[in-house]
Design a protein around this motif. Structure first.
Motif, mmCIF file in Angstrom:
data_model
loop_
_atom_site.group_PDB
_atom_site.id
_atom_site.type_symbol
_atom_site.label_atom_id
_atom_site.label_comp_id
_atom_site.label_asym_id
_atom_site.label_seq_id
_atom_site.Cartn_x
_atom_site.Cartn_y
_atom_site.Cartn_z
ATOM 1 N N MET A 47 0.823 -1.123 -0.091
ATOM 2 C CA MET A 47 0.075 -0.182 0.012
ATOM 3 C C MET A 47 0.663 1.292 0.033
ATOM 4 N N PHE A 48 0.575 2.164 -0.798
ATOM 5 C CA PHE A 48 1.411 3.622 -0.862
ATOM 6 C C PHE A 48 1.134 4.098 0.532
ATOM 7 N N PRO A 49 1.917 4.770 1.201
ATOM 8 C CA PRO A 49 1.893 5.102 2.707
ATOM 9 C C PRO A 49 0.928 6.202 2.723
ATOM 10 N N GLY A 50 -0.118 6.223 3.620
ATOM 11 C CA GLY A 50 -1.308 7.090 3.749
ATOM 12 C C GLY A 50 -2.380 6.860 2.919
ATOM 13 N N ALA A 51 -2.273 6.010 2.003
ATOM 14 C CA ALA A 51 -3.645 5.738 1.040
ATOM 15 C C ALA A 51 -4.156 4.602 1.941
ATOM 16 N N THR A 52 -4.927 5.178 2.781
ATOM 17 C CA THR A 52 -5.676 4.296 3.984
ATOM 18 C C THR A 52 -7.466 4.324 3.728
ATOM 19 N N ALA A 53 -7.926 5.209 2.904
ATOM 20 C CA ALA A 53 -9.364 5.331 2.643
ATOM 21 C C ALA A 53 -9.974 3.899 2.114
ATOM 22 N N GLU A 54 -11.142 3.923 2.558
ATOM 23 C CA GLU A 54 -11.844 2.601 1.963
ATOM 24 C C GLU A 54 -12.213 3.151 0.383
ATOM 25 N N ARG A 55 -12.538 2.001 -0.504
ATOM 26 C CA ARG A 55 -12.655 2.458 -1.777
ATOM 27 C C ARG A 55 -13.939 3.243 -1.898
ATOM 28 N N SER A 56 -14.780 3.023 -1.104
ATOM 29 C CA SER A 56 -16.056 3.719 -1.267
ATOM 30 C C SER A 56 -15.981 4.897 -0.989
ATOM 31 N N ASP A 57 -15.117 5.514 -0.244
ATOM 32 C CA ASP A 57 -14.741 6.802 0.266
ATOM 33 C C ASP A 57 -13.821 7.587 -0.602
ATOM 34 N N ALA A 58 -13.044 7.308 -1.665
ATOM 35 C CA ALA A 58 -11.944 7.424 -2.022
ATOM 36 C C ALA A 58 -12.340 8.828 -2.943
ATOM 37 N N ASN A 59 -11.345 9.675 -2.829
ATOM 38 C CA ASN A 59 -11.123 10.764 -3.990
ATOM 39 C C ASN A 59 -10.188 10.552 -4.946
ATOM 40 N N PHE A 60 -9.004 9.761 -4.588
ATOM 41 C CA PHE A 60 -8.013 9.154 -5.340
ATOM 42 C C PHE A 60 -8.058 7.749 -5.356
ATOM 43 N N VAL A 61 -7.706 7.098 -6.425
ATOM 44 C CA VAL A 61 -7.632 5.603 -6.506
ATOM 45 C C VAL A 61 -6.117 5.328 -6.976
ATOM 46 N N ILE A 62 -5.305 4.601 -6.353
ATOM 47 C CA ILE A 62 -4.153 4.316 -6.986
ATOM 48 C C ILE A 62 -4.255 2.896 -7.579
ATOM 49 N N VAL A 63 -3.843 2.467 -8.873
ATOM 50 C CA VAL A 63 -3.794 1.234 -9.251
ATOM 51 C C VAL A 63 -2.383 1.140 -9.763
ATOM 52 N N GLY A 64 -1.757 -0.092 -9.412
ATOM 53 C CA GLY A 64 -0.299 -0.482 -9.810
ATOM 54 C C GLY A 64 -0.525 -1.195 -11.270
ATOM 55 N N ALA A 65 0.133 -0.925 -12.192
ATOM 56 C CA ALA A 65 -0.065 -1.513 -13.378
ATOM 57 C C ALA A 65 1.485 -1.766 -13.940
ATOM 58 N N PRO A 66 2.063 -3.165 -13.282
ATOM 59 C CA PRO A 66 3.300 -3.703 -13.772
ATOM 60 C C PRO A 66 3.656 -4.051 -15.214
ATOM 61 N N LEU A 67 3.173 -3.502 -16.065
ATOM 62 C CA LEU A 67 3.450 -3.864 -17.727
ATOM 63 C C LEU A 67 4.793 -3.958 -17.877
ATOM 64 N N ASP A 68 5.396 -4.859 -18.177
ATOM 65 C CA ASP A 68 6.925 -4.692 -18.475
ATOM 66 C C ASP A 68 7.478 -5.684 -19.775
ATOM 67 N N ILE A 69 6.671 -5.172 -21.063
ATOM 68 C CA ILE A 69 6.791 -6.377 -22.215
ATOM 69 C C ILE A 69 7.660 -5.561 -23.493
ATOM 70 N N SER A 70 7.618 -4.388 -23.374
ATOM 71 C CA SER A 70 8.215 -3.553 -24.584
ATOM 72 C C SER A 70 9.368 -2.581 -24.386
ATOM 73 N N THR A 71 9.770 -2.802 -23.336
ATOM 74 C CA THR A 71 11.119 -1.822 -22.686
ATOM 75 C C THR A 71 12.383 -2.301 -23.702
ATOM 76 N N SER A 72 12.555 -1.164 -24.390
ATOM 77 C CA SER A 72 13.569 -1.447 -25.692
ATOM 78 C C SER A 72 15.179 -1.501 -24.805
ATOM 79 N N PHE A 73 15.456 -1.344 -23.868
ATOM 80 C CA PHE A 73 16.992 -1.061 -23.336
ATOM 81 C C PHE A 73 16.775 -1.909 -21.880
ATOM 82 N N GLN A 74 16.627 -1.247 -20.915
ATOM 83 C CA GLN A 74 16.667 -1.665 -19.538
ATOM 84 C C GLN A 74 15.319 -2.285 -18.877
ATOM 85 N N PRO A 75 14.975 -3.493 -18.952
ATOM 86 C CA PRO A 75 13.715 -3.881 -18.359
ATOM 87 C C PRO A 75 13.603 -3.745 -16.918
#
Length: 268
Positions: A1-29
């Motif tokens: 969890m991102f530090p301080g991102a403690t709100a419930e989803r239903s109460d959120a004004n900001f929603v963080i989503v991690g997207a660890p896509l790493d398939i087309s990096t052309s130099f250092q993956p």
């Protein structure tokens, strides 16, 4: 969890989503490690921001964790855009942690902005790269399928095809040396999406990225852009952070995320 991102989803004004896509990096993956590294290296930051007199943990931020990536970038972007679109439908601002820059296309689809603003060393305006139109080197070209206008801040390299595309009326490129003098001028009712490719920074400040490009921006210049654009922004991301440094890139990415939330929250 991102530090301080403690709100419930239903109460959120900001929603963080991690997207660890790493398939087309052309130099250092390694961009698949970006979301977790950004969270990890944000742990040392204070919750309180004196400039805005706000506590991050009071700003209704929810961390939804990572959306597992797979090898089909176009399909992953479609699926991710649905997840981010749910946040938009609930009246929250989606924040994506990449992952390669391709994931930005999902955030743009979810927000459907008028203007796309990007901090980036590269134009990313190729129609395809190595036969792949969903390469990270093509993301701004893909974004322009949705947004009406792209503003690329800090770009300092590109192919002849990209510079030709950048000369068209719907693209503005601001060179690194001119970014500190740039001021956003959006229509009052414009929707904006803001993307931070961490390689927009000079690699001396953020070496942990896939394709380093010297003569870049300072962290303060990037911070000032984020603060200036945040009030008009309906979606945000930090991308292209990898695990090939001692945390400099992740630390900068996490700090820019917090600066975005502090500034955007003052406008709510």
């Amino acid at each position: 969890m991102f530090p301080g991102a403690t709100a419930e989803r239903s109460d959120a004004n900001f929603v963080i989503v991690g997207a660890p896509l790493d398939i087309s990096t052309s130099f250092q993956p390694g961009a698949r490690f970006g979301p977790d590294r950004i969270r990890k290296f944000a742990e040392t930051f204070d919750d309180y921001d004196r400039r805005t007199d706000q506590f991050f943990s009071d700003l209704a931020v929810h961390d939804a964790g990572d959306l597992h990536a797979w090898s089909d970038a176009a399909e992953y972007v479609r699926f991710l855009s649905g997840e981010l679109g749910d946040a938009v439908a609930d009246g929250a601002v989606p924040i994506t942690l990449g992952g390669e820059h391709t994931v930005t296309a999902a955030g743009v689809r979810a927000v459907d902005p008028d203007v796309f603003v990007c901090l980036d060393a590269h134009l990313d305006l190729r129609s395809e790269y190595d036969g792949n139109e969903w390469s990270h080197a093509c993301v701004t070209r893909r974004v322009l399928d949705t947004a009406d206008e792209a503003i690329i801040l800090g770009a300092r390299t590109g192919s002849p095809e990209e510079w030709e595309r950048a000369a068209e009326a719907d693209v503005t490129v601001v060179a690194p040396e001119d970014v500190s003098d740039w001021t956003p001028e959006f229509d009052a009712d414009s929707s904006v999406y803001l993307s931070v490719d961490i390689d927009g920074a000079d690699p001396g400040f953020a070496p942990g990225t896939g394709t380093m490009e010297p003569f870049g921006l300072t962290p303060r210049e990037m911070r000032d852009v984020v603060r200036a654009v945040a009030p008009a922004t309906d979606g945000f991301d930090v991308v292209e952070v990898n695990d090939r440094d001692d945390g400099q890139a992740a630390s900068l990415g996490g700090k820019l995320l917090k600066e975005f939330v502090y500034e955007r929250a003052t406008d709510q």
